[in-house]
Design an enzyme around this catalytic site. Structure first.
Site, PDB file in Angstrom:
ATOM      1  N   THR A 125       0.841  -1.210   0.000  1.00  0.00           N
ATOM      2  CA  THR A 125       0.000   0.000   0.000  1.00  0.00           C
ATOM      3  C   THR A 125       0.870   1.253   0.000  1.00  0.00           C
ATOM      4  OG1 THR A 125      -0.153   0.148   2.425  1.00  0.00           O
ATOM      5  CG2 THR A 125      -1.819  -1.199   1.295  1.00  0.00           C
ATOM      6  N   GLY A 126       0.334   2.325  -0.563  1.00  0.00           N
ATOM      7  CA  GLY A 126       1.107   3.572  -0.646  1.00  0.00           C
ATOM      8  C   GLY A 126       2.364   3.386  -1.478  1.00  0.00           C
ATOM      9  N   GLY A 127       2.258   2.550  -2.506  1.00  0.00           N
ATOM     10  CA  GLY A 127       3.447   2.157  -3.269  1.00  0.00           C
ATOM     11  C   GLY A 127       3.829   3.090  -4.401  1.00  0.00           C
TER      12      GLY A 127
ATOM     13  N   GLY B 120       7.375   3.104  -0.033  1.00  0.00           N
ATOM     14  CA  GLY B 120       6.589   2.047  -0.687  1.00  0.00           C
ATOM     15  C   GLY B 120       7.115   1.737  -2.078  1.00  0.00           C
TER      16      GLY B 120
ATOM     17  N   TYR C  24       1.620  11.226  15.332  1.00  0.00           N
ATOM     18  CA  TYR C  24       2.322  10.276  14.457  1.00  0.00           C
ATOM     19  C   TYR C  24       2.945   9.151  15.295  1.00  0.00           C
ATOM     20  CZ  TYR C  24       5.722   8.612  10.989  1.00  0.00           C
ATOM     21  OH  TYR C  24       6.459   7.834  10.135  1.00  0.00           O
TER      22      TYR C  24
ATOM     23  N   SER D 283       5.025   6.084  -4.209  1.00  0.00           N
ATOM     24  CA  SER D 283       6.133   7.010  -3.950  1.00  0.00           C
ATOM     25  C   SER D 283       6.932   6.555  -2.734  1.00  0.00           C
ATOM     26  CB  SER D 283       5.604   8.434  -3.709  1.00  0.00           C
ATOM     27  OG  SER D 283       4.903   8.477  -2.473  1.00  0.00           O
ATOM     28  N   GLY D 284       8.056   7.203  -2.527  1.00  0.00           N
ATOM     29  CA  GLY D 284       8.830   7.090  -1.300  1.00  0.00           C
ATOM     30  C   GLY D 284       9.219   5.680  -0.895  1.00  0.00           C
TER      31      GLY D 284
HETATM   32  P1  NAD Z   1       5.174   9.264   1.078  1.00  0.00           P
HETATM   33  O1  NAD Z   1       4.218  10.373   1.342  1.00  0.00           O
HETATM   34  O2  NAD Z   1       6.290   9.478   0.114  1.00  0.00           O
HETATM   35  O3  NAD Z   1       4.416   7.956   0.633  1.00  0.00           O
HETATM   36  C1  NAD Z   1       3.224   7.546   1.229  1.00  0.00           C
HETATM   37  C2  NAD Z   1       2.301   7.085   0.128  1.00  0.00           C
HETATM   38  O4  NAD Z   1       1.090   6.670   0.744  1.00  0.00           O
HETATM   39  C3  NAD Z   1       1.962   8.220  -0.855  1.00  0.00           C
HETATM   40  O5  NAD Z   1       2.145   7.782  -2.176  1.00  0.00           O
HETATM   41  C4  NAD Z   1       0.501   8.530  -0.539  1.00  0.00           C
HETATM   42  O6  NAD Z   1      -0.249   8.947  -1.664  1.00  0.00           O
HETATM   43  C5  NAD Z   1       0.012   7.195  -0.006  1.00  0.00           C
HETATM   44  N1  NAD Z   1      -1.160   7.345   0.831  1.00  0.00           N
HETATM   45  C6  NAD Z   1      -1.426   8.305   1.754  1.00  0.00           C
HETATM   46  N2  NAD Z   1      -2.645   8.127   2.283  1.00  0.00           N
HETATM   47  C7  NAD Z   1      -3.162   7.024   1.696  1.00  0.00           C
HETATM   48  C8  NAD Z   1      -4.392   6.331   1.816  1.00  0.00           C
HETATM   49  N3  NAD Z   1      -5.362   6.763   2.635  1.00  0.00           N
HETATM   50  N4  NAD Z   1      -4.590   5.227   1.070  1.00  0.00           N
HETATM   51  C9  NAD Z   1      -3.626   4.794   0.211  1.00  0.00           C
HETATM   52  N5  NAD Z   1      -2.443   5.413   0.047  1.00  0.00           N
HETATM   53  C10 NAD Z   1      -2.219   6.517   0.778  1.00  0.00           C
HETATM   54  O7  NAD Z   1       5.748   8.870   2.514  1.00  0.00           O
HETATM   55  P2  NAD Z   1       6.925   7.878   2.899  1.00  0.00           P
HETATM   56  O8  NAD Z   1       7.940   8.668   3.606  1.00  0.00           O
HETATM   57  O9  NAD Z   1       7.317   7.017   1.767  1.00  0.00           O
HETATM   58  O10 NAD Z   1       6.155   7.014   4.002  1.00  0.00           O
HETATM   59  C11 NAD Z   1       5.801   5.656   3.804  1.00  0.00           C
HETATM   60  C12 NAD Z   1       5.764   4.960   5.154  1.00  0.00           C
HETATM   61  O11 NAD Z   1       7.062   5.037   5.749  1.00  0.00           O
HETATM   62  C13 NAD Z   1       4.787   5.625   6.128  1.00  0.00           C
HETATM   63  O12 NAD Z   1       4.128   4.622   6.876  1.00  0.00           O
HETATM   64  C14 NAD Z   1       5.721   6.439   7.015  1.00  0.00           C
HETATM   65  O13 NAD Z   1       5.169   6.666   8.284  1.00  0.00           O
HETATM   66  C15 NAD Z   1       6.935   5.534   7.066  1.00  0.00           C
HETATM   67  N6  NAD Z   1       8.159   6.230   7.451  1.00  0.00           N
HETATM   68  C16 NAD Z   1       8.764   7.134   6.628  1.00  0.00           C
HETATM   69  C17 NAD Z   1       9.934   7.771   7.032  1.00  0.00           C
HETATM   70  C18 NAD Z   1      10.648   8.780   6.158  1.00  0.00           C
HETATM   71  O14 NAD Z   1      11.622   9.389   6.625  1.00  0.00           O
HETATM   72  N7  NAD Z   1      10.259   8.997   4.923  1.00  0.00           N
HETATM   73  C19 NAD Z   1      10.481   7.469   8.291  1.00  0.00           C
HETATM   74  C20 NAD Z   1       9.837   6.539   9.109  1.00  0.00           C
HETATM   75  C21 NAD Z   1       8.674   5.920   8.674  1.00  0.00           C
END
Ligand code: NAD
Length: 253
Positions: free
Chosen positions: A13-15, A20, A151, A17-18
């Site tokens: 899920t959320g794949g 995912g 968070y 970007s970032g």
């Molecule tokens: P991101 O915003 O780049 O990616 C998150 C993705 O989830 C996005 O593509 C967004 O559109 C999607 N999304 C948001 N709400 C949604 C929903 N309701 N249904 C489906 N998709 C949804 O963020 P990221 O940094 O890649 O974060 C991904 C995970 O990693 C998160 O759980 C975040 O808490 C965790 N995380 C990230 C970091 C960091 O530094 N980037 C650090 C610790 C944990």
């Protein structure tokens, strides 16, 4: 030891970007067929094209049980199986105690808590013995930064979910673990830094974050992908219920 995901089918899920997307790249490289879900088709199409022909995207909001049920129906129709789920979609907003709004609370716990529950629950019927669930947590589960109580609280909640769920599913042969990143160099991290410190300060801010880490840097999303491959492969066959911190040691010192 096998780190291969050859022949396996995974939902992330959320794949789009970032983190995912980094996980999707590494799952595909390990041989899995990958279904990424996210909120917009265009972003999913671009991400799937970047990952390659074994990756496809389905629009689904993790906060809607019906959306996730539809995802698993399509996975079953298309592949006839499901082996791995990565509950990655998550959000986080800066919200100090005196400024937290009801809307921020609901949104954070909807996506990060309810979204994880309704990513995992409807997958259970499809996951075979040997199937895996990886929930993406955060070092904020144990070290929530100032202004990030919502968070951190939501990430501590899903950590507790997994401790309980491995007991609920006893005998199924399915493993569930939390993978908790520290700072990861993603577009969303960079835009948060740009908003807080100005666009011209982003590279310097990323460097400073890295300097505070025992490894001297922050992570690349694909490093989270490799840790998720480990937790989803037979190489971790007796690992369940853990929180694996892939944080460069940041929350461990
Ligand atoms: P991101 O915003 O780049 O990616 C998150 C993705 O989830 C996005 O593509 C967004 O559109 C999607 N999304 C948001 N709400 C949604 C929903 N309701 N249904 C489906 N998709 C949804 O963020 P990221 O940094 O890649 O974060 C991904 C995970 O990693 C998160 O759980 C975040 O808490 C965790 N995380 C990230 C970091 C960091 O530094 N980037 C650090 C610790 C944990």
């Amino acid at each position: 030891m096998s780190l291969s995901l050859e022949g396996k089918v995974a939902v992330i899920t959320g794949g789009a970007s970032g983190v995912g997307l980094g996980i999707a790249h590494e799952f595909a490289a390990a041989g899995a067929s990958v279904v990424i879900t996210d909120l917009e088709q265009q972003a999913l199409d671009a991400a799937a094209a970047a990952v390659g022909p074994t990756c496809t995207g389905i629009v689904a909001d993790v906060t809607r049980l019906a959306d996730m049920q539809a995802v698993y129906r399509q996975v079953e129709e298309r592949y006839g199986r499901l082996d791995a789920v990565v509950a990655n979609a998550g959000i986080g907003a800066h919200a100090p105690l005196d400024a937290i709004t009801e809307e921020q609370f609901d949104r954070t716990f909807d996506v990060n808590g309810k979204g994880v529950l309704f990513t995992v629950q409807p997958a259970l019927a499809l996951l075979p013995p040997g199937g895996t669930v990886v929930v993406i947590g955060s070092t904020a589960s144990i070290r929530p930064p100032r202004g990030m109580s919502l968070y951190g609280g939501s990430k501590a909640a899903v950590r507790a979910f997994v401790r309980a769920w491995i007991q609920d599913i006893k005998g199924s042969g399915v493993r569930m673990n939390i993978l908790s990143p520290g700072a990861v160099d993603t577009d969303s991290l960079r835009s948060a830094l740009a908003m807080a410190q100005g666009a011209d300060q982003v590279d310097a801010a990323v460097r400073t974050m890295g300097e505070g880490n025992p490894t001297g840097r922050i992570a690349d999303p694909r490093e989270m992908g490799r840790a998720a491959v480990f937790l989803s492969s037979d190489a971790s066959s007796f690992v369940t219920g853990v929180e694996l911190f892939a944080d460069g040691g940041m929350a461990q010192v």
